[in-house]
Design an enzyme around this catalytic site. Structure first.
Site, PDB file in Angstrom:
ATOM      1  N   LYS A 126       8.898 -64.663 -51.017  1.00  0.00           N
ATOM      2  CA  LYS A 126      10.193 -63.987 -50.932  1.00  0.00           C
ATOM      3  C   LYS A 126      10.375 -63.025 -52.116  1.00  0.00           C
ATOM      4  O   LYS A 126       9.476 -62.876 -52.921  1.00  0.00           O
ATOM      5  CB  LYS A 126      11.313 -65.033 -50.867  1.00  0.00           C
ATOM      6  CG  LYS A 126      11.105 -66.081 -49.760  1.00  0.00           C
ATOM      7  CD  LYS A 126      11.227 -65.496 -48.351  1.00  0.00           C
ATOM      8  CE  LYS A 126      10.717 -66.388 -47.231  1.00  0.00           C
ATOM      9  NZ  LYS A 126      11.374 -67.645 -47.057  1.00  0.00           N
TER      10      LYS A 126
HETATM   11  C1  PLP Z   1      11.540 -68.899 -46.232  1.00  0.00           C
HETATM   12  C2  PLP Z   1      12.646 -69.114 -45.260  1.00  0.00           C
HETATM   13  C3  PLP Z   1      13.376 -70.321 -45.208  1.00  0.00           C
HETATM   14  C4  PLP Z   1      13.006 -71.554 -45.982  1.00  0.00           C
HETATM   15  O1  PLP Z   1      12.846 -71.375 -47.337  1.00  0.00           O
HETATM   16  P1  PLP Z   1      11.988 -72.450 -48.175  1.00  0.00           P
HETATM   17  O2  PLP Z   1      12.276 -72.055 -49.588  1.00  0.00           O
HETATM   18  O3  PLP Z   1      10.560 -72.243 -47.800  1.00  0.00           O
HETATM   19  O4  PLP Z   1      12.469 -73.800 -47.836  1.00  0.00           O
HETATM   20  C5  PLP Z   1      14.447 -70.398 -44.326  1.00  0.00           C
HETATM   21  N1  PLP Z   1      14.776 -69.371 -43.526  1.00  0.00           N
HETATM   22  C6  PLP Z   1      14.081 -68.219 -43.519  1.00  0.00           C
HETATM   23  C7  PLP Z   1      14.511 -67.110 -42.606  1.00  0.00           C
HETATM   24  C8  PLP Z   1      12.989 -68.060 -44.373  1.00  0.00           C
HETATM   25  O5  PLP Z   1      12.282 -66.927 -44.341  1.00  0.00           O
END
Ligand code: PLP
Length: 397
Positions: free
Chosen positions: A184
């Site tokens: 991210k």
């Molecule tokens: C990455 C992501 C999550 C979950 O995040 P984590 O930190 O991996 O638990 C939830 N929703 C979306 C749309 C994501 O891209």
């Protein structure tokens, strides 16, 4: 061959990040200490809200958002199907029922008209997902939420650093959830956060991340008190001082990273607006009046399976985001969902491809992806007639 593998996304860690983490390691605090609060204030400021609460993952952020809103058995929460499964699983964790909504064929963002069709007397909330980093149509979703007395939650795991009509992502819903996973925009290793302007909701998220007790260890120590009370069944969803030291350092670079992601996206856009064979790949529609955070650069291509395989063989880490959640075996069995429920998302799923996009990419990396993609599209026969083929499949959807 010999070309290096280009992933679809990658974190950027510099010497400042490393120094910041080392400083945390040399301090008195490893878990909840001053760096958690410092990161939370910086994140809240970046989102234009009063409160941000750091938690152990984006999934934990979504789970606590549901619990803060007191979602439980018998409650329905509307979630777009074209997302990571965690967007819907948070409703299941809370004992509620996710109801899947379809997406707009151009943006692949949740379609407010389809959300409206799925509202029942049991609906308690809408979760908007800023797919690929483009903020959803929040004015339309807010109007629906207000008309039906629903909470509006943003799963903005793709959109930290984006904005809509000058308002930062994080300030567009009642509760906004972020992921701080390395793929991210900003990372703490694993991590997440909930942003809100609502003091009571922020306090509930804070309490639930720490076992449902009324004060965390540091607050108690500062008060000189040994006493605590558990008032709800909470969790250990805390994020450490070490992680938050990294988060604060990373957050400083977010505006520059978003600008670079937008530059790279514009380079892709220009190529897909030009001639065959690349014109056979169709980027997502961008709505006006927003700043796109570009977590992903998604195109729709004919013969996606073959194009995907050709890119992977050429060392290009293309990916597919996502299998519609209502088609996963677990959700089909548990919720009785299946093919036909969300036809636009199902049809888009056959054509979507996420191309490499991360701030440290060079322009030459984009050109390499475009070269390989052009070759792959030409090989599938899509080169000459691809634009017409994509248009035809879109009509069929
Ligand atoms: C990455 C992501 C999550 C979950 O995040 P984590 O930190 O991996 O638990 C939830 N929703 C979306 C749309 C994501 O891209």
């Amino acid at each position: 061959m010999g070309a290096t593998h280009l992933p679809y996304g990658r974190q950027a860690i510099d010497e400042d990040d490393i120094a910041s983490v080392v400083e945390a390691l040399r301090s008195d605090w490893l878990t909840t200490g001053p760096r958690v609060g410092a990161f939370e204030s910086d994140l809240a400021a970046a989102c234009g809200v009063e409160y941000a609460v750091a938690v152990s993952s984006g999934t934990a952020a979504l789970h606590l958002a549901m619990l803060a809103l007191r979602i439980g058995p018998g409650d329905e929460v509307i979630v777009p199907t074209l997302t990571f499964a965690a967007s819907a699983n948070c409703v299941l964790y809370a004992g509620g029922t996710p109801v899947f909504a379809d997406v707009d064929p151009g943006t692949l963002l949740v379609d407010p008209a389809d959300v409206a069709r799925r509202i029942t007397p049991r609906t308690k909330a809408i979760i908007a997902v800023d797919y690929a980093g483009q903020p959803c149509d929040y004015p339309a979703l807010r109007a629906l939420a207000n008309a039906h007395g629903l909470a509006l939650v943003a799963d903005a795991c793709h959109a930290l650093g984006g904005a809509l009509a000058g308002r930062p992502v994080g300030s567009l819903a009642d509760l906004t959830c972020f992921s701080l996973h390395p793929v991210k925009h900003v990372t703490t290793g694993e991590g997440g956060a909930v942003a809100t302007d609502d003091a009571a909701l922020a306090a509930r998220v804070r309490m639930l991340r720490n076992h449902g007790v009324t004060a965390d260890r540091r607050e108690r120590e500062e008060a000189g008190a040994w006493f605590y009370e558990m008032v709800e069944l909470g969790f250990n969803y805390r994020l450490s001082d070490i992680a938050c030291a990294l988060g604060t350092s990373q957050l400083r670079k977010l505006p520059g990273w978003i600008a670079r992601r937008q530059e790279l996206a514009a380079r892709y856009d220009a190529a897909f607006a030009s001639a065959a064979p690349l014109a056979a790949a169709r980027p997502l529609t961008r709505r006006p009046g927003l700043s796109h955070a570009y977590h992903l650069y998604v195109v729709q291509v004919p013969e996606r399976q073959a194009v995907f395989a050709a890119l992977r063989a050429a060392g290009i880490g293309a990916n597919v985001h996502y299998i519609p959640v209502h088609l996963h075996p677990y959700h089909q069995e548990r919720l009785g969902t299946g093919p036909g429920d969300c036809p636009v998302a199902e049809s888009a799923y056959a054509r979507i491809l996420s191309l490499p996009l991360f701030p440290a990419m060079a322009d030459a990396d984009v050109d390499r992806v475009l070269d390989e993609l052009g070759t792959a599209l030409a090989a599938t026969g899509a080169g000459a007639t691809g634009a017409a083929a994509v248009a035809a499949t879109r009509l069929a959807a």
